[in-house]
Structures are given as structure tokens and as C-alpha cells.
Design an enzyme around this catalytic site. Sequence first.
Site, PDB file in Angstrom:
ATOM      1  N   ASP A 186      55.635  40.017  33.786  1.00 59.03           N
ATOM      2  CA  ASP A 186      54.051  40.155  33.930  1.00 59.03           C
ATOM      3  C   ASP A 186      53.633  40.063  35.158  1.00 59.03           C
ATOM      4  O   ASP A 186      52.615  40.624  35.804  1.00 59.03           O
ATOM      5  CB  ASP A 186      53.429  39.148  33.195  1.00 59.03           C
ATOM      6  N   LYS A 240      44.644  37.559  33.710  1.00 63.70           N
ATOM      7  CA  LYS A 240      44.352  39.212  33.037  1.00 63.70           C
ATOM      8  C   LYS A 240      44.243  38.928  31.532  1.00 63.70           C
ATOM      9  O   LYS A 240      44.392  37.877  30.783  1.00 63.70           O
ATOM     10  CB  LYS A 240      45.595  39.898  33.442  1.00 63.70           C
TER      11      LYS A 240
END
Length: 394
Positions: A220, A93
Site C-alpha cells: 500500500d 486512506k
Amino acid sequence: MAMASSQFFCDHQLHPSCNSIRRTTLPSFRPHGSSSFRPKPQFQRTPFLRVRASAGRKQVEIVYNPDERINNLADEVDKNAGLSRLTLFSPCKINVFLRITGKRADGFHDLASLFHVISLGDIIKFSLSPSKTKDRLSTNVPGVPLDESNLIIKALNLYRKKTGTDNYFWVHLDKKVPTGAGLGGGSSNAATALWAANQFSGCLATEKELQQWSSEIGSDIPFFFSNGAAFCTGRGEVVEDISLPIPLDIPMVLVKPPQACSTAEVYKHLRLDQTSKVDPITLLEKISKNRISQDVCINDLEPPAFEVLPSLKRLKQRIIAASRGQYDAVFMSGSGSTIVGIGSPDPPQFIYDDDEYQDVFLSEASFITRAANQWYTQPASTGACYNSPNQSME
């Protein structure tokens, strides 16, 4: 080089909320040089045995084909045997913007960030292990821990703890995402492992449960159970799926120097009184109206990261100066040390010309998302990934 990945879903008979599974043939996986899996036998077809019998004016033909009967039996056994191997794409990401909004009582920081999955990722192969005591992890690069400190193993242990299943795995990680890059590669690996373990167990857990559990081992990780674009708050574990008019085909280039940024060191240098004061919701609204631009790609961790690694600040400044409008925005992802250029897949020429940058990691990428009840799939045409032979993935 792009690698094919296979997508699996659970049998609806095992869990009514899951789609039915369609078995496909996977590439041979031989963990540690051995394999307990054998391909389904292919029996040579022999001529039918035909017997004709007369009954008055009618003729009855009886056809017996032993090979077809055996193959049908094999299909039935295969169908009921359950999942034994699974290959999944594990994408990383970027943080399009990252605001740090305060310090928490537990010592962590509150953040508000637009996370988005991109097309750069690892390939992870899972195979059921005959062992009921230990997982085995292998990888294609040095420097990746293969013991219980690896987030993949942590995720598999977490799944067994939460569900009581006793499945253990042979796992091979084909690593493409550099670590210490601010790209969430390890978090993605953990989320992918949780998803895989759930498939092997017949979807005992919902995606929401997997997302909630995952926050126990990393802030995360929950994001990767979103649709691929999410507004994340708290420590990062509060995930809100969003739909933004960001073209999925918009190109980008990732430039990561050999040096990594320690997240702990970056936060040690963070001064909250020097962070941006822009409301994160305002940034989301600007992106919705005008897409990505330099003024919205704020990362409050850039100044402390540039203190930890001054050469990273110089790299960003040089990319901006040399781009001459080539990029819509240039910014650091996460806590570094990857610099992202949105709008072009090509790095500036100085990256190739200067000896100082001969060991940088370079990759093209684009934004990707995932459909409901499916894991991420590697795009058919993924960006090239280049790095010097001297560049370690440590």
C-alpha cells in the site's frame, strides 16, 4: 486537535528538479528528553556607530553596526547548514471500492481499488541524529513497535540502502490513526519517512524512484506517492493517478470498534467464487458520472472480514438502518475493521447510547490531495477525532 505542520522542499542548488527550500521555525523537539538543537541566537540591537568626516565641502558618514554584521553571518551559516528538523503530516486512506480479481502465483491476490487519501492522519517529527549507526523512534501511544519491525525504520533503512546516505534520525510519531483499521496508517508513515529522508539528503531520488522502492516493504505504500486519488492494481503497488469529480469537502465519519481485523485471517476466509463480478472500470465510470453511492462502494473483503469479526457486520447493518438516508454510502475500508459513512460527519445516535459501542474510535474526515512536489498538508480545519480512554491504538 489540529496540529500545525511545516512543509519543506529541496534546495534547487542541491537538485535542479526540486523547488528551493524556505526555512521556517519549527516547534522545539526534544527526543527522549534531550535536544542537541539550539535556537538561532538573537542579538540585542545596539546604537549604530556613526563617524562623520569632512572632505572639502562634502561630508562622508560611515555607519558600523556590529550586531547586524553578526546576524548576517549567522544567516549565511544557517542557510548553508542544511535541513536539521522536519515535521510532516502523515494522512491515512480509505478504499472507496475494493475488488479482488484473482490469486497470484506468489501467493498474493490481485486487486483493483480506488484509493483516496483523507484528512485523518499522524504527525511525524524528524530530526537529524548525531549517531551514524541507529535511528531512534518514540511515540505517544502504547502498542506501536519501536524497533526495526516498524515501517518507519524499515523505510529509513531502505532509503540508506538505495542511496548510500548515512543520515540517521530521531523520529517522534504522534499517532492519531488506529492500527488494524484498514486505513493504511503504517503504510502512510513509511511513505512519509521516505519523503523526509529524501529532503534531508537533498532529493537524491525522484518521487518515481521512492514510489518504486517503497513496494519492497509494503504493497500500500506506493499509493501515497500519488496525488492522493489513484486506481491501484496488482498487489496495490501499480498506481495510476486519477482525477475524479469527488468534492474534497464531502464529509465522512469513521467508526472503528476496538477489535482489529487480521489481514492474513481475512484473506484466509476469502472465496474468489463469491466475490463481486462488477468490472472495476465500470465502478470508476459510475463514480465519475454520479459520484459516490452505495452501489459502487463494493468491498470484496467485507464477507470474509464479517466471518472473522461477526460484530463488524452487525455494526455496518445498524449504521445503515439508523442513518435514514444520512449517508450516501456505508462500507468497510480495506480489510477492516473501520466502517466508513460518506455524506455526514456524524455517527448514528446509537453509537453514543449503546454500551456495546462505548469504546469505538470515531473521527470526522474529508478527502484530500496533494500538489506536485509537495507532501500532504493537514487541512486547517480537520475533523474531530474521538475515542474512549479505554480504546487502545494497538
